[in-house]
Design a protein around this motif. Structure first.
Motif, PDB file in Angstrom:
ATOM      1  N   GLY A 163      86.835 -64.073  20.864  1.00 25.70           N
ATOM      2  CA  GLY A 163      86.799 -65.029  21.938  1.00 25.70           C
ATOM      3  C   GLY A 163      88.092 -64.753  22.760  1.00 25.70           C
ATOM      4  N   TYR A 164      89.135 -64.706  22.085  1.00 24.52           N
ATOM      5  CA  TYR A 164      90.613 -64.395  22.819  1.00 24.52           C
ATOM      6  C   TYR A 164      90.823 -62.983  23.073  1.00 24.52           C
ATOM      7  CZ  TYR A 164      91.374 -69.236  21.909  1.00 24.52           C
ATOM      8  OH  TYR A 164      90.999 -70.727  22.057  1.00 24.52           O
ATOM      9  N   PHE A 165      89.918 -62.017  22.612  1.00 29.62           N
ATOM     10  CA  PHE A 165      90.052 -60.541  23.009  1.00 29.62           C
ATOM     11  C   PHE A 165      89.233 -60.558  24.386  1.00 29.62           C
ATOM     12  CE2 PHE A 165      91.013 -58.949  18.796  1.00 29.62           C
ATOM     13  CZ  PHE A 165      92.330 -58.150  19.140  1.00 29.62           C
ATOM     14  N   LEU A 166      88.138 -61.346  24.469  1.00 32.20           N
ATOM     15  CA  LEU A 166      87.120 -61.315  25.550  1.00 32.20           C
ATOM     16  C   LEU A 166      87.884 -62.182  26.672  1.00 32.20           C
ATOM     17  CD1 LEU A 166      83.946 -62.141  23.836  1.00 32.20           C
ATOM     18  CD2 LEU A 166      84.559 -59.967  24.930  1.00 32.20           C
ATOM     19  N   ASN A 167      88.751 -62.981  26.412  1.00 35.42           N
ATOM     20  CA  ASN A 167      89.275 -64.076  27.648  1.00 35.42           C
ATOM     21  C   ASN A 167      89.741 -63.276  28.692  1.00 35.42           C
ATOM     22  OD1 ASN A 167      91.663 -66.721  27.777  1.00 35.42           O
ATOM     23  ND2 ASN A 167      89.817 -66.299  28.708  1.00 35.42           N
ATOM     24  N   PRO A 168      90.933 -62.271  28.226  1.00 33.71           N
ATOM     25  CA  PRO A 168      91.647 -61.447  29.397  1.00 33.71           C
ATOM     26  C   PRO A 168      90.513 -60.791  30.377  1.00 33.71           C
ATOM     27  CG  PRO A 168      92.811 -61.091  27.339  1.00 33.71           C
ATOM     28  CD  PRO A 168      91.454 -62.026  27.003  1.00 33.71           C
ATOM     29  N   LEU A 169      89.463 -60.372  29.871  1.00 32.03           N
ATOM     30  CA  LEU A 169      88.514 -59.471  30.519  1.00 32.03           C
ATOM     31  C   LEU A 169      87.750 -60.479  31.303  1.00 32.03           C
ATOM     32  CD1 LEU A 169      87.104 -56.961  27.945  1.00 32.03           C
ATOM     33  CD2 LEU A 169      89.220 -56.674  29.187  1.00 32.03           C
ATOM     34  N   LEU A 170      87.549 -61.697  30.741  1.00 32.69           N
ATOM     35  CA  LEU A 170      86.844 -62.623  31.615  1.00 32.69           C
ATOM     36  C   LEU A 170      87.853 -62.993  32.784  1.00 32.69           C
ATOM     37  CD1 LEU A 170      84.758 -64.622  32.085  1.00 32.69           C
ATOM     38  CD2 LEU A 170      85.732 -66.211  30.767  1.00 32.69           C
ATOM     39  N   ASN A 171      89.215 -63.170  32.554  1.00 33.79           N
ATOM     40  CA  ASN A 171      89.930 -63.399  33.799  1.00 33.79           C
ATOM     41  C   ASN A 171      89.906 -62.420  34.874  1.00 33.79           C
ATOM     42  OD1 ASN A 171      91.122 -65.673  32.333  1.00 33.79           O
ATOM     43  ND2 ASN A 171      92.724 -64.499  31.402  1.00 33.79           N
ATOM     44  N   VAL A 172      89.652 -61.129  34.501  1.00 29.24           N
ATOM     45  CA  VAL A 172      89.581 -60.124  35.409  1.00 29.24           C
ATOM     46  C   VAL A 172      88.352 -60.642  36.427  1.00 29.24           C
ATOM     47  CG1 VAL A 172      88.954 -57.532  35.965  1.00 29.24           C
ATOM     48  CG2 VAL A 172      90.755 -58.246  34.195  1.00 29.24           C
ATOM     49  N   LEU A 173      87.189 -60.995  35.607  1.00 28.04           N
ATOM     50  CA  LEU A 173      86.121 -61.733  36.680  1.00 28.04           C
ATOM     51  C   LEU A 173      86.473 -62.847  37.084  1.00 28.04           C
ATOM     52  CD1 LEU A 173      83.130 -61.084  34.136  1.00 28.04           C
ATOM     53  CD2 LEU A 173      83.533 -59.596  36.247  1.00 28.04           C
ATOM     54  N   ILE A 174      87.064 -63.521  36.524  1.00 25.07           N
ATOM     55  CA  ILE A 174      87.494 -64.682  37.512  1.00 25.07           C
ATOM     56  C   ILE A 174      88.570 -64.580  38.618  1.00 25.07           C
ATOM     57  CG2 ILE A 174      88.925 -66.894  37.457  1.00 25.07           C
ATOM     58  CD1 ILE A 174      87.941 -67.237  34.187  1.00 25.07           C
TER      59      ILE A 174
END
Length: 319
Positions: free
Chosen positions: A128-139
């Motif tokens: 989940g925390y590996f995915l989080n930075p990539l989600l931050n890009v989308l945000i």
């Protein structure tokens, strides 16, 4: 890092207004970078702490960490002369609305993370925390006007493929990873909407949750559930220290999140899941199957592309 050093570093900064085209050449504040590194390192090793509180239970330790956090924050507020600002913030409907949402997201993230740690799901939580930075890009793209580069699109697509492989190959939806990533990512976004400093803002969020935490502890006590685990000195000490273990990384993260670009914050954030993954796989011997490695491999490939793109930027570059 000594507590006084942290308190000095956590000086409130004005919230920058979101722009449609953030400047790529703007240098990142060294203090903010250091704060982010500190926060993510602490989160990387905290699974060991929460694993040791398994006898207390995840919901009880979450409730304990709320009152422990506020007891830790109040002296800091007083020492920095922010006690009055905290009380004033609690009278503002707008700030209560913003930090109420932040508190809800933070509590959900806390609860799920500790539950996963105590139930042999540290490796899955780390995803989940590996995915989080990539989600931050989308945000950043959707809400802050930050443009997506081609490599960032590739990195997010690879991460999405990794999630899809978990559903197809492993036969289950990675709900722990996705919920941890989404709650923490949106928390960072909501936190940027407040003019409050990191310390005052966290104190507002914590006090909003405090009545529910105390109510839950009272209900558990009435049901005969032990509130201190087995009552050993170690267990009592871990419960008493839960507030400090909670507040230190949150304070440093909140300070960094209000000053760093989401992409920079995301890059540094890989420190935390790396530590969590290694602890889960090597220290606690959680199973990592071939199918899981294939899924993780896609996510890590997305991470590698993301890092390569971030490190490849030069001052004045267009994106």
């Amino acid at each position: 890092m000594r507590l006084c050093g942290i308190a000095e570093a956590l000086k409130a900064q004005p919230v920058p207004a979101p722009t449609l085209a953030p400047q790529a050449h703007a240098s990142e504040p060294p203090r903010a970078v250091l704060a982010a590194v500190t926060a993510f390192f602490l989160w990387g090793v905290l699974p060991v702490y929460w694993k040791a509180t398994v006898s207390v239970g995840s919901t009880v330790i979450v409730a304990h960490r709320v009152w422990g956090t506020i007891l830790f924050l109040i002296p800091l507020l007083r020492s920095r002369g922010e006690l009055g600002a905290w009380v004033t913030a609690l009278k503002s409907p707008r700030l209560l609305w913003v930090h109420g949402w932040a508190a809800l997201l933070l509590t959900a993230n806390w609860s799920l993370f500790i539950w996963a740690n105590q139930h042999g799901r540290i490796v899955e939580a780390s995803v989940g925390y590996f995915l989080n930075p990539l989600l931050n890009v989308l945000i950043g793209f959707l809400f802050l006007g930050e443009r997506l580069t081609r490599l960032q699109i590739v990195s997010v697509s690879l991460a999405a493929l990794g999630v899809l492989l978990q559903v197809v190959i492993l036969g289950h939806f990675p709900w722990i990873a996705l919920l941890l990533a989404s709650t923490f990512g949106v928390y960072g976004l909501v936190r940027r909407k407040s003019p409050l400093g990191s310390l005052t803002g966290l104190a507002v969020e914590t006090v909003l949750v405090l009545p529910f935490a105390l109510g839950w502890l009272a209900w558990c006590h009435l049901q005969g559930q032990p509130l201190w685990g087995g009552g050993t000195p170690l267990e009592i000490g871990l419960v008493m220290g839960a507030g400090v273990a909670t507040a230190l990384p949150l304070l440093t993260f909140a300070y960094a999140a209000r000053q760093l670009r989401f992409s920079t914050l995301g890059l540094l954030q890989f420190i935390a899941p790396t530590g969590q993954f290694l602890i889960g796989a090597l220290l606690y011997h959680e199973p990592v199957t071939a199918g899981a490695l294939m899924s993780f491999g896609c996510i890590w490939a997305g991470v590698a592309v993301f890092c390569a793109e971030a490190f490849g930027k030069r001052p004045g570059s267009k994106h």
